[in-house]
Design a protein around this motif. Structure first.
Motif, PDB file in Angstrom:
ATOM      1  N   MET A  29       0.837  -1.204   0.000  1.00 37.06           N
ATOM      2  CA  MET A  29       0.000   0.000   0.000  1.00 37.06           C
ATOM      3  C   MET A  29       0.871   1.253   0.000  1.00 37.06           C
ATOM      4  O   MET A  29       0.567   2.224  -0.698  1.00 37.06           O
ATOM      5  N   LEU A  30       1.971   1.222   0.749  1.00 37.41           N
ATOM      6  CA  LEU A  30       2.898   2.355   0.767  1.00 37.41           C
ATOM      7  C   LEU A  30       3.509   2.556  -0.621  1.00 37.41           C
ATOM      8  O   LEU A  30       3.591   3.694  -1.110  1.00 37.41           O
ATOM      9  N   ALA A  31       3.899   1.466  -1.261  1.00 40.16           N
ATOM     10  CA  ALA A  31       4.468   1.565  -2.618  1.00 40.16           C
ATOM     11  C   ALA A  31       3.446   2.158  -3.591  1.00 40.16           C
ATOM     12  O   ALA A  31       3.787   3.014  -4.415  1.00 40.16           O
ATOM     13  N   ALA A  32       2.182   1.720  -3.498  1.00 41.05           N
ATOM     14  CA  ALA A  32       1.135   2.249  -4.377  1.00 41.05           C
ATOM     15  C   ALA A  32       0.901   3.731  -4.105  1.00 41.05           C
ATOM     16  O   ALA A  32       0.707   4.525  -5.037  1.00 41.05           O
ATOM     17  N   LEU A  33       0.917   4.108  -2.851  1.00 41.26           N
ATOM     18  CA  LEU A  33       0.721   5.505  -2.480  1.00 41.26           C
ATOM     19  C   LEU A  33       1.822   6.363  -3.109  1.00 41.26           C
ATOM     20  O   LEU A  33       1.540   7.398  -3.729  1.00 41.26           O
ATOM     21  N   ARG A  34       3.056   5.913  -2.995  1.00 41.98           N
ATOM     22  CA  ARG A  34       4.181   6.665  -3.580  1.00 41.98           C
ATOM     23  C   ARG A  34       4.109   6.674  -5.106  1.00 41.98           C
ATOM     24  O   ARG A  34       4.438   7.688  -5.738  1.00 41.98           O
ATOM     25  N   GLU A  35       3.678   5.578  -5.683  1.00 46.47           N
ATOM     26  CA  GLU A  35       3.567   5.491  -7.146  1.00 46.47           C
ATOM     27  C   GLU A  35       2.494   6.435  -7.681  1.00 46.47           C
ATOM     28  O   GLU A  35       2.650   7.043  -8.734  1.00 46.47           O
ATOM     29  N   ARG A  36       1.388   6.563  -6.947  1.00 49.63           N
ATOM     30  CA  ARG A  36       0.279   7.392  -7.422  1.00 49.63           C
ATOM     31  C   ARG A  36       0.431   8.874  -7.088  1.00 49.63           C
ATOM     32  O   ARG A  36      -0.223   9.715  -7.715  1.00 49.63           O
ATOM     33  N   HIS A  37       1.266   9.224  -6.129  1.00 49.98           N
ATOM     34  CA  HIS A  37       1.404  10.625  -5.724  1.00 49.98           C
ATOM     35  C   HIS A  37       1.725  11.569  -6.885  1.00 49.98           C
ATOM     36  O   HIS A  37       1.186  12.678  -6.940  1.00 49.98           O
TER      37      HIS A  37
END
Length: 167
Positions: free
Chosen positions: A129-137
């Protein structure tokens, strides 16, 4: 997935106020709940899920904000809310440093987009979820709105399926 026709019939037979309450537990957008209710009677589980998809496709930005208002911040499930806790099970027992990173990334995302980071958390770990959050930012708002719409649809599908399976 097993089809529970009686659960579907019971849902369709609920009076308008009861059905609205049930649907608002699935998704906190009144427009979504009304659109799904208007699509009844649903001939099958697939028809109910198709009503979800059609309703999600029609939501305005304001309607999407209403839908997101019903979701806890990733990494901070609502205490005592079994749905929130179940959906964010991937953060249980995670290292405090990862939770701190999630908190910081959430704050940056919310500052940019003006709403919580929304992702279908079921089956995901805190790290993914952290990786997705950083990817979508880095996304622009229009791109992120469409991703959020898709994530909400997935969440609603899971919640509708649970509702039918629990009945």
């Amino acid at each position: 997935m097993t089809n529970h026709p009686h659960a579907l019939e019971a849902l369709a037979a609920a009076d308008a106020a009861e059905l609205e309450g049930i649907l608002l537990e699935v998704c906190s957008s009144p427009r979504w709940a009304a659109a799904v209710a208007e699509a009844k009677p649903w001939s099958s589980r697939e028809a109910l899920l198709a009503a979800n998809a059609a309703a999600m496709a029609e939501l305005t930005d304001a309607d999407l904000r209403d839908a997101m208002a019903g979701h806890a911040r990733i990494g901070q499930p609502k205490a005592g809310d079994s749905t929130s806790e179940r959906e964010q099970a991937g953060i249980q027992g995670v290292d405090q440093a990862v939770l701190d990173e999630l908190h910081e990334a959430n704050a940056a995302y919310e500052a940019k987009f003006g709403h919580v980071f929304l992702i279908c958390a079921t089956g995901r770990t805190a790290a993914t979820m952290l990786a997705a959050l950083r990817e979508r930012h880095p996304n622009d708002p229009a791109t992120e709105t469409e991703i959020v719409r898709g994530e909400l649809r997935k969440i609603n599908d899971i919640r509708l399926n649970r509702l039918l399976d629990a009945s």
